[in-house]
Design a protein around this motif. Structure first.
Motif, PDB file in Angstrom:
ATOM      1  N   VAL A 149      -7.068 -31.148  40.932  1.00 25.32           N
ATOM      2  CA  VAL A 149      -5.950 -30.753  40.096  1.00 25.32           C
ATOM      3  C   VAL A 149      -6.468 -29.847  38.982  1.00 25.32           C
ATOM      4  O   VAL A 149      -7.467 -30.155  38.330  1.00 25.32           O
ATOM      5  CB  VAL A 149      -5.233 -31.966  39.495  1.00 25.32           C
ATOM      6  CG1 VAL A 149      -4.142 -31.513  38.532  1.00 25.32           C
ATOM      7  CG2 VAL A 149      -4.660 -32.840  40.592  1.00 25.32           C
ATOM      8  N   GLN A 150      -5.768 -28.747  38.782  1.00 23.01           N
ATOM      9  CA  GLN A 150      -6.202 -27.796  37.775  1.00 23.01           C
ATOM     10  C   GLN A 150      -5.002 -27.246  37.023  1.00 23.01           C
ATOM     11  O   GLN A 150      -3.967 -26.946  37.605  1.00 23.01           O
ATOM     12  CB  GLN A 150      -6.970 -26.640  38.422  1.00 23.01           C
ATOM     13  CG  GLN A 150      -7.599 -25.680  37.419  1.00 23.01           C
ATOM     14  CD  GLN A 150      -8.454 -24.621  38.096  1.00 23.01           C
ATOM     15  OE1 GLN A 150      -8.308 -24.367  39.275  1.00 23.01           O
ATOM     16  NE2 GLN A 150      -9.332 -23.999  37.332  1.00 23.01           N
ATOM     17  N   LEU A 151      -5.148 -27.146  35.703  1.00 24.43           N
ATOM     18  CA  LEU A 151      -4.159 -26.490  34.866  1.00 24.43           C
ATOM     19  C   LEU A 151      -4.825 -25.260  34.281  1.00 24.43           C
ATOM     20  O   LEU A 151      -5.858 -25.369  33.617  1.00 24.43           O
ATOM     21  CB  LEU A 151      -3.679 -27.418  33.745  1.00 24.43           C
ATOM     22  CG  LEU A 151      -2.999 -28.718  34.165  1.00 24.43           C
ATOM     23  CD1 LEU A 151      -2.636 -29.548  32.936  1.00 24.43           C
ATOM     24  CD2 LEU A 151      -1.763 -28.446  35.005  1.00 24.43           C
ATOM     25  N   GLN A 152      -4.239 -24.110  34.524  1.00 23.93           N
ATOM     26  CA  GLN A 152      -4.816 -22.846  34.084  1.00 23.93           C
ATOM     27  C   GLN A 152      -3.907 -22.216  33.057  1.00 23.93           C
ATOM     28  O   GLN A 152      -2.836 -21.724  33.395  1.00 23.93           O
ATOM     29  CB  GLN A 152      -4.998 -21.920  35.287  1.00 23.93           C
ATOM     30  CG  GLN A 152      -5.667 -20.598  34.976  1.00 23.93           C
ATOM     31  CD  GLN A 152      -7.155 -20.736  34.712  1.00 23.93           C
ATOM     32  OE1 GLN A 152      -7.811 -21.584  35.304  1.00 23.93           O
ATOM     33  NE2 GLN A 152      -7.677 -19.916  33.831  1.00 23.93           N
TER      34      GLN A 152
ATOM     35  N   GLY B 259       2.976 -30.759  28.562  1.00 27.53           N
ATOM     36  CA  GLY B 259       2.935 -30.527  27.130  1.00 27.53           C
ATOM     37  C   GLY B 259       2.033 -29.373  26.743  1.00 27.53           C
ATOM     38  O   GLY B 259       1.158 -28.963  27.509  1.00 27.53           O
ATOM     39  N   TRP B 260       2.301 -28.846  25.565  1.00 30.67           N
ATOM     40  CA  TRP B 260       1.429 -27.844  24.954  1.00 30.67           C
ATOM     41  C   TRP B 260       0.928 -28.405  23.624  1.00 30.67           C
ATOM     42  O   TRP B 260       1.726 -28.899  22.810  1.00 30.67           O
ATOM     43  CB  TRP B 260       2.179 -26.542  24.697  1.00 30.67           C
ATOM     44  CG  TRP B 260       2.389 -25.711  25.913  1.00 30.67           C
ATOM     45  CD1 TRP B 260       3.502 -25.668  26.699  1.00 30.67           C
ATOM     46  CD2 TRP B 260       1.468 -24.776  26.481  1.00 30.67           C
ATOM     47  NE1 TRP B 260       3.323 -24.783  27.727  1.00 30.67           N
ATOM     48  CE2 TRP B 260       2.086 -24.206  27.621  1.00 30.67           C
ATOM     49  CE3 TRP B 260       0.179 -24.354  26.147  1.00 30.67           C
ATOM     50  CZ2 TRP B 260       1.455 -23.262  28.417  1.00 30.67           C
ATOM     51  CZ3 TRP B 260      -0.439 -23.405  26.938  1.00 30.67           C
ATOM     52  CH2 TRP B 260       0.188 -22.866  28.062  1.00 30.67           C
ATOM     53  N   PHE B 261      -0.371 -28.344  23.441  1.00 34.71           N
ATOM     54  CA  PHE B 261      -1.008 -28.741  22.195  1.00 34.71           C
ATOM     55  C   PHE B 261      -1.629 -27.501  21.564  1.00 34.71           C
ATOM     56  O   PHE B 261      -1.819 -26.475  22.216  1.00 34.71           O
ATOM     57  CB  PHE B 261      -2.145 -29.733  22.471  1.00 34.71           C
ATOM     58  CG  PHE B 261      -1.710 -31.094  22.898  1.00 34.71           C
ATOM     59  CD1 PHE B 261      -1.328 -31.346  24.211  1.00 34.71           C
ATOM     60  CD2 PHE B 261      -1.702 -32.144  22.001  1.00 34.71           C
ATOM     61  CE1 PHE B 261      -0.945 -32.622  24.613  1.00 34.71           C
ATOM     62  CE2 PHE B 261      -1.331 -33.424  22.387  1.00 34.71           C
ATOM     63  CZ  PHE B 261      -0.949 -33.659  23.701  1.00 34.71           C
ATOM     64  N   ARG B 262      -1.971 -27.620  20.303  1.00 31.29           N
ATOM     65  CA  ARG B 262      -2.749 -26.574  19.665  1.00 31.29           C
ATOM     66  C   ARG B 262      -3.749 -27.195  18.698  1.00 31.29           C
ATOM     67  O   ARG B 262      -3.512 -28.266  18.141  1.00 31.29           O
ATOM     68  CB  ARG B 262      -1.859 -25.556  18.957  1.00 31.29           C
ATOM     69  CG  ARG B 262      -1.095 -26.064  17.753  1.00 31.29           C
ATOM     70  CD  ARG B 262      -0.168 -24.967  17.245  1.00 31.29           C
ATOM     71  NE  ARG B 262       0.600 -25.394  16.073  1.00 31.29           N
ATOM     72  CZ  ARG B 262       1.543 -24.660  15.505  1.00 31.29           C
ATOM     73  NH1 ARG B 262       1.855 -23.446  16.002  1.00 31.29           N
ATOM     74  NH2 ARG B 262       2.186 -25.107  14.439  1.00 31.29           N
ATOM     75  N   LEU B 263      -4.843 -26.472  18.552  1.00 35.38           N
ATOM     76  CA  LEU B 263      -5.906 -26.901  17.655  1.00 35.38           C
ATOM     77  C   LEU B 263      -6.336 -25.710  16.815  1.00 35.38           C
ATOM     78  O   LEU B 263      -6.834 -24.721  17.339  1.00 35.38           O
ATOM     79  CB  LEU B 263      -7.084 -27.453  18.451  1.00 35.38           C
ATOM     80  CG  LEU B 263      -8.252 -27.990  17.617  1.00 35.38           C
ATOM     81  CD1 LEU B 263      -7.799 -29.134  16.736  1.00 35.38           C
ATOM     82  CD2 LEU B 263      -9.396 -28.419  18.524  1.00 35.38           C
TER      83      LEU B 263
ATOM     84  N   CYS C 159      -2.580 -26.626  27.512  1.00 37.00           N
ATOM     85  CA  CYS C 159      -1.526 -27.314  28.237  1.00 37.00           C
ATOM     86  C   CYS C 159      -2.089 -28.611  28.811  1.00 37.00           C
ATOM     87  O   CYS C 159      -3.303 -28.732  29.030  1.00 37.00           O
ATOM     88  CB  CYS C 159      -0.928 -26.446  29.334  1.00 37.00           C
ATOM     89  SG  CYS C 159      -2.083 -25.916  30.612  1.00 37.00           S
ATOM     90  N   ALA C 160      -1.213 -29.554  29.038  1.00 34.75           N
ATOM     91  CA  ALA C 160      -1.631 -30.862  29.531  1.00 34.75           C
ATOM     92  C   ALA C 160      -0.517 -31.484  30.352  1.00 34.75           C
ATOM     93  O   ALA C 160       0.657 -31.097  30.212  1.00 34.75           O
ATOM     94  CB  ALA C 160      -1.997 -31.775  28.367  1.00 34.75           C
ATOM     95  N   ALA C 161      -0.888 -32.451  31.181  1.00 34.58           N
ATOM     96  CA  ALA C 161       0.074 -33.148  32.024  1.00 34.58           C
ATOM     97  C   ALA C 161      -0.155 -34.651  31.908  1.00 34.58           C
ATOM     98  O   ALA C 161      -1.297 -35.122  31.873  1.00 34.58           O
ATOM     99  CB  ALA C 161      -0.068 -32.709  33.478  1.00 34.58           C
ATOM    100  N   ARG C 162       0.949 -35.368  31.858  1.00 41.28           N
ATOM    101  CA  ARG C 162       0.896 -36.820  31.691  1.00 41.28           C
ATOM    102  C   ARG C 162       1.849 -37.469  32.678  1.00 41.28           C
ATOM    103  O   ARG C 162       3.010 -37.055  32.781  1.00 41.28           O
ATOM    104  CB  ARG C 162       1.321 -37.160  30.253  1.00 41.28           C
ATOM    105  CG  ARG C 162       1.122 -38.588  29.839  1.00 41.28           C
ATOM    106  CD  ARG C 162       1.647 -38.792  28.423  1.00 41.28           C
ATOM    107  NE  ARG C 162       3.080 -38.894  28.373  1.00 41.28           N
ATOM    108  CZ  ARG C 162       3.825 -38.601  27.294  1.00 41.28           C
ATOM    109  NH1 ARG C 162       3.247 -38.145  26.207  1.00 41.28           N
ATOM    110  NH2 ARG C 162       5.127 -38.750  27.334  1.00 41.28           N
ATOM    111  N   LYS C 163       1.371 -38.492  33.395  1.00 41.68           N
ATOM    112  CA  LYS C 163       2.226 -39.168  34.370  1.00 41.68           C
ATOM    113  C   LYS C 163       3.206 -40.113  33.689  1.00 41.68           C
ATOM    114  O   LYS C 163       4.353 -40.224  34.083  1.00 41.68           O
ATOM    115  CB  LYS C 163       1.371 -39.930  35.384  1.00 41.68           C
ATOM    116  CG  LYS C 163       2.185 -40.548  36.508  1.00 41.68           C
ATOM    117  CD  LYS C 163       1.281 -41.163  37.572  1.00 41.68           C
ATOM    118  CE  LYS C 163       2.107 -41.699  38.715  1.00 41.68           C
ATOM    119  NZ  LYS C 163       1.252 -42.288  39.784  1.00 41.68           N
TER     120      LYS C 163
END
Length: 120
Positions: free
Chosen positions: A1-4, A34-38, A95-99
């Motif tokens: 699984v990959q998020l690009q 989701g989208w996060f930022r740092l 970006c991130a994914a959560r079940k």
């Protein structure tokens, strides 16, 4: 699984940018994206979430009314449309994914960051 993640860049205040998060290896039909930022010297901020089943969205107060999270199902891609950008939006965006749909649950997959720089 990959998020690009892609789409970052350097813009002037008031401009717009569109970030994309292309998912591969599985579909995320019933997941939360989701989208996060740092930003330098700051804690990680959850900017926006999208519940893929149903389309419910949520935004941080700092971006509400300016950012929109959406999905292109045909491309298995989650979009973050950022309008009226401010210098304080400067950060690396992930970006991130959560079940799990439960608030506060850990995130299962992360993409690499894409840098957004907004100058005044």
């Amino acid at each position: 699984v990959q998020l690009q993640a892609s789409g970052g860049g350097s813009v002037q205040a008031g401009a717009s940018l569109t970030l994309s998060c292309a998912a591969s290896g599985r579909t995320f039909t019933n997941w939360v994206m989701g989208w996060f930022r740092l930003a330098p010297g700051k804690v990680r901020e959850l900017v926006a979430t999208l519940v893929m089943s149903g389309g419910s969205t949520n935004y941080a107060d700092s971006v509400k009314g300016r950012f929109t999270i959406d999905v292109d199902n045909a491309k298995n891609t989650v979009i973050l449309q950022m309008n009226s950008l401010k210098p304080e939006d400067t950060a690396v965006y992930y970006c991130a994914a959560r079940k799990s749909l439960a608030y506060g649950s850990s995130w299962d997959y992360w993409g690499q960051g894409t840098l957004v720089t907004v100058s005044s």
